[in-house]
Design a protein around this motif. Structure first.
Motif, PDB file in Angstrom:
ATOM      1  N   TYR A  71       0.822  -1.209   0.000  1.00 49.26           N
ATOM      2  CA  TYR A  71       0.000   0.000   0.000  1.00 49.26           C
ATOM      3  C   TYR A  71       0.856   1.259   0.000  1.00 49.26           C
ATOM      4  CZ  TYR A  71      -3.666  -3.352   0.622  1.00 49.26           C
ATOM      5  OH  TYR A  71      -4.500  -4.411   0.429  1.00 49.26           O
ATOM      6  N   GLN A  72       1.909   1.206  -0.832  1.00 46.12           N
ATOM      7  CA  GLN A  72       2.777   2.348  -1.085  1.00 46.12           C
ATOM      8  C   GLN A  72       3.000   2.408  -2.587  1.00 46.12           C
ATOM      9  OE1 GLN A  72       6.453   1.598   0.928  1.00 46.12           O
ATOM     10  NE2 GLN A  72       5.578   1.751   2.954  1.00 46.12           N
ATOM     11  N   THR A  73       3.199   3.600  -3.093  1.00 46.82           N
ATOM     12  CA  THR A  73       3.511   3.729  -4.511  1.00 46.82           C
ATOM     13  C   THR A  73       5.023   3.829  -4.690  1.00 46.82           C
ATOM     14  OG1 THR A  73       3.248   6.124  -4.435  1.00 46.82           O
ATOM     15  CG2 THR A  73       1.305   4.833  -5.065  1.00 46.82           C
ATOM     16  N   VAL A  74       5.466   3.500  -5.898  1.00 49.37           N
ATOM     17  CA  VAL A  74       6.879   3.564  -6.246  1.00 49.37           C
ATOM     18  C   VAL A  74       7.026   4.581  -7.369  1.00 49.37           C
ATOM     19  CG1 VAL A  74       8.849   2.253  -7.131  1.00 49.37           C
ATOM     20  CG2 VAL A  74       7.182   1.138  -5.645  1.00 49.37           C
ATOM     21  N   GLU A  75       7.979   5.470  -7.235  1.00 46.29           N
ATOM     22  CA  GLU A  75       8.230   6.496  -8.256  1.00 46.29           C
ATOM     23  C   GLU A  75       9.334   6.039  -9.197  1.00 46.29           C
ATOM     24  OE1 GLU A  75       6.376   9.312  -8.423  1.00 46.29           O
ATOM     25  OE2 GLU A  75       5.256   8.582  -6.690  1.00 46.29           O
ATOM     26  N   ASN A  76       9.294   6.515 -10.414  1.00 49.24           N
ATOM     27  CA  ASN A  76      10.372   6.345 -11.388  1.00 49.24           C
ATOM     28  C   ASN A  76      10.803   4.896 -11.619  1.00 49.24           C
ATOM     29  OD1 ASN A  76      10.466   9.184 -11.575  1.00 49.24           O
ATOM     30  ND2 ASN A  76      11.805   9.265  -9.802  1.00 49.24           N
ATOM     31  N   VAL A  77       9.857   4.044 -11.969  1.00 47.61           N
ATOM     32  CA  VAL A  77      10.213   2.668 -12.321  1.00 47.61           C
ATOM     33  C   VAL A  77      10.747   2.674 -13.745  1.00 47.61           C
ATOM     34  CG1 VAL A  77       9.321   0.343 -12.709  1.00 47.61           C
ATOM     35  CG2 VAL A  77       8.539   1.679 -10.742  1.00 47.61           C
ATOM     36  N   ASP A  78      11.933   2.138 -13.930  1.00 53.05           N
ATOM     37  CA  ASP A  78      12.595   2.098 -15.229  1.00 53.05           C
ATOM     38  C   ASP A  78      11.956   1.016 -16.109  1.00 53.05           C
ATOM     39  OD1 ASP A  78      14.332   2.201 -17.369  1.00 53.05           O
ATOM     40  OD2 ASP A  78      16.119   1.685 -16.203  1.00 53.05           O
ATOM     41  N   ASP A  79      11.681   1.355 -17.360  1.00 51.30           N
ATOM     42  CA  ASP A  79      11.100   0.382 -18.291  1.00 51.30           C
ATOM     43  C   ASP A  79      11.977  -0.861 -18.438  1.00 51.30           C
ATOM     44  OD1 ASP A  79       8.870   1.937 -18.772  1.00 51.30           O
ATOM     45  OD2 ASP A  79       9.670   2.829 -20.607  1.00 51.30           O
ATOM     46  N   GLU A 117       0.585 -14.421 -11.820  1.00 49.65           N
ATOM     47  CA  GLU A 117      -0.796 -14.532 -11.334  1.00 49.65           C
ATOM     48  C   GLU A 117      -1.011 -13.573 -10.174  1.00 49.65           C
ATOM     49  OE1 GLU A 117      -3.634 -18.243 -11.072  1.00 49.65           O
ATOM     50  OE2 GLU A 117      -2.121 -18.334  -9.479  1.00 49.65           O
ATOM     51  N   THR A 118      -2.177 -12.908 -10.149  1.00 44.39           N
ATOM     52  CA  THR A 118      -2.535 -11.987  -9.075  1.00 44.39           C
ATOM     53  C   THR A 118      -3.864 -12.405  -8.465  1.00 44.39           C
ATOM     54  OG1 THR A 118      -3.870 -10.436 -10.364  1.00 44.39           O
ATOM     55  CG2 THR A 118      -1.477 -10.073 -10.360  1.00 44.39           C
ATOM     56  N   ASN A 119      -4.169 -11.825  -7.304  1.00 45.86           N
ATOM     57  CA  ASN A 119      -5.482 -12.030  -6.699  1.00 45.86           C
ATOM     58  C   ASN A 119      -6.166 -10.695  -6.396  1.00 45.86           C
ATOM     59  OD1 ASN A 119      -4.129 -11.064  -4.474  1.00 45.86           O
ATOM     60  ND2 ASN A 119      -4.474 -12.851  -3.192  1.00 45.86           N
ATOM     61  N   PHE A 120      -5.686  -9.628  -7.018  1.00 44.67           N
ATOM     62  CA  PHE A 120      -6.239  -8.306  -6.722  1.00 44.67           C
ATOM     63  C   PHE A 120      -6.839  -7.611  -7.930  1.00 44.67           C
ATOM     64  CE2 PHE A 120      -1.821  -7.714  -7.797  1.00 44.67           C
ATOM     65  CZ  PHE A 120      -1.829  -6.634  -8.654  1.00 44.67           C
ATOM     66  N   SER A 121      -6.542  -8.050  -9.126  1.00 40.47           N
ATOM     67  CA  SER A 121      -7.073  -7.412 -10.335  1.00 40.47           C
ATOM     68  C   SER A 121      -7.302  -8.461 -11.413  1.00 40.47           C
ATOM     69  CB  SER A 121      -6.094  -6.353 -10.857  1.00 40.47           C
ATOM     70  OG  SER A 121      -6.560  -5.829 -12.077  1.00 40.47           O
ATOM     71  N   ARG A 122      -8.485  -8.454 -11.971  1.00 36.10           N
ATOM     72  CA  ARG A 122      -8.787  -9.384 -13.068  1.00 36.10           C
ATOM     73  C   ARG A 122      -8.203  -8.887 -14.388  1.00 36.10           C
ATOM     74  NH1 ARG A 122     -12.534 -13.278 -11.495  1.00 36.10           N
ATOM     75  NH2 ARG A 122     -13.598 -12.786  -9.565  1.00 36.10           N
ATOM     76  N   ALA A 123      -7.697  -7.645 -14.380  1.00 33.43           N
ATOM     77  CA  ALA A 123      -7.089  -7.097 -15.599  1.00 33.43           C
ATOM     78  C   ALA A 123      -5.791  -7.847 -15.884  1.00 33.43           C
ATOM     79  CB  ALA A 123      -6.810  -5.611 -15.427  1.00 33.43           C
ATOM     80  N   LEU A 124      -5.662  -8.326 -17.098  1.00 28.71           N
ATOM     81  CA  LEU A 124      -4.440  -9.013 -17.486  1.00 28.71           C
ATOM     82  C   LEU A 124      -3.524  -8.039 -18.201  1.00 28.71           C
ATOM     83  CD1 LEU A 124      -5.921 -12.388 -18.727  1.00 28.71           C
ATOM     84  CD2 LEU A 124      -5.153 -11.763 -16.439  1.00 28.71           C
ATOM     85  N   ASP A 125      -2.267  -8.397 -18.308  1.00 26.86           N
ATOM     86  CA  ASP A 125      -1.262  -7.618 -19.010  1.00 26.86           C
ATOM     87  C   ASP A 125      -0.814  -6.377 -18.243  1.00 26.86           C
ATOM     88  OD1 ASP A 125       0.407  -7.883 -21.238  1.00 26.86           O
ATOM     89  OD2 ASP A 125      -0.650  -6.281 -22.295  1.00 26.86           O
ATOM     90  N   LEU A 126      -0.964  -6.385 -16.894  1.00 28.79           N
ATOM     91  CA  LEU A 126      -0.406  -5.293 -16.093  1.00 28.79           C
ATOM     92  C   LEU A 126       1.096  -5.519 -15.980  1.00 28.79           C
ATOM     93  CD1 LEU A 126      -2.951  -5.235 -13.107  1.00 28.79           C
ATOM     94  CD2 LEU A 126      -2.915  -3.720 -15.100  1.00 28.79           C
ATOM     95  N   PRO A 127       1.922  -4.528 -16.289  1.00 28.38           N
ATOM     96  CA  PRO A 127       3.373  -4.730 -16.170  1.00 28.38           C
ATOM     97  C   PRO A 127       3.806  -4.786 -14.707  1.00 28.38           C
ATOM     98  CG  PRO A 127       2.898  -2.484 -16.870  1.00 28.38           C
ATOM     99  CD  PRO A 127       1.585  -3.200 -16.813  1.00 28.38           C
ATOM    100  N   TYR A 128       4.796  -5.640 -14.442  1.00 24.52           N
ATOM    101  CA  TYR A 128       5.404  -5.660 -13.113  1.00 24.52           C
ATOM    102  C   TYR A 128       6.913  -5.626 -13.274  1.00 24.52           C
ATOM    103  CZ  TYR A 128       5.534 -10.780 -13.887  1.00 24.52           C
ATOM    104  OH  TYR A 128       5.724 -12.042 -14.400  1.00 24.52           O
ATOM    105  N   ALA A 129       7.559  -4.966 -12.309  1.00 23.56           N
ATOM    106  CA  ALA A 129       9.007  -4.709 -12.407  1.00 23.56           C
ATOM    107  C   ALA A 129       9.673  -4.917 -11.061  1.00 23.56           C
ATOM    108  CB  ALA A 129       9.246  -3.274 -12.872  1.00 23.56           C
ATOM    109  N   ARG A 130      10.932  -5.261 -11.113  1.00 25.81           N
ATOM    110  CA  ARG A 130      11.722  -5.357  -9.884  1.00 25.81           C
ATOM    111  C   ARG A 130      12.132  -3.942  -9.490  1.00 25.81           C
ATOM    112  NH1 ARG A 130      12.745  -9.623  -7.615  1.00 25.81           N
ATOM    113  NH2 ARG A 130      12.882 -10.931  -9.474  1.00 25.81           N
TER     114      ARG A 130
END
Length: 108
Positions: A47-55, A75-88
């Motif tokens: 429940y925190q946002t992250v700034e400036n995530v590099d592509d 796989e997620t359990n919070f959004s049925r929307a697929l194709d959300l990008p995730y990054a380290r």
């Protein structure tokens, strides 16, 4: 008198059953913290946002939804929307959802 005793006995049994059910430790279906699985590990929403995530840090995109703990990468359990990008990111994993990068930290 007999009816009163039967009613009292039934009430006591109901209380005992309720107490036993309340002591269960299993997580009810559909009642899990927001989470994603990445590289075989589950990350929970901080429940925190992250700034400036590099592509270049993007590892992939969400691929499926579950009502329980995620069991597959992407796989997620919070959004049925697929194709959300995730990054380290430095703090864990960032998922781009609802117009912001949300922080997820490793569970356990």
């Amino acid at each position: 008198m007999r009816k009163l005793m039967s009613t009292a006995l039934a009430a006591a049994m109901l209380l005992l059953l309720s107490a036993c059910a309340a002591g269960k430790t299993a997580q009810p279906a559909g009642d899990y913290p927001a989470a994603i699985m990445v590289d075989g590990a589950v990350y929970q929403m901080a429940y925190q946002t992250v700034e400036n995530v590099d592509d270049a840090a993007v590892l992939g995109h969400t691929t499926s939804y579950t009502d329980a703990w995620p069991e597959k990468d992407g796989e997620t359990n919070f959004s049925r929307a697929l194709d959300l990008p995730y990054a380290r990111c430095e703090e864990g994993i960032a998922v781009y959802c609802d117009g912001v990068w949300q922080l997820f930290t490793r569970k356990g």
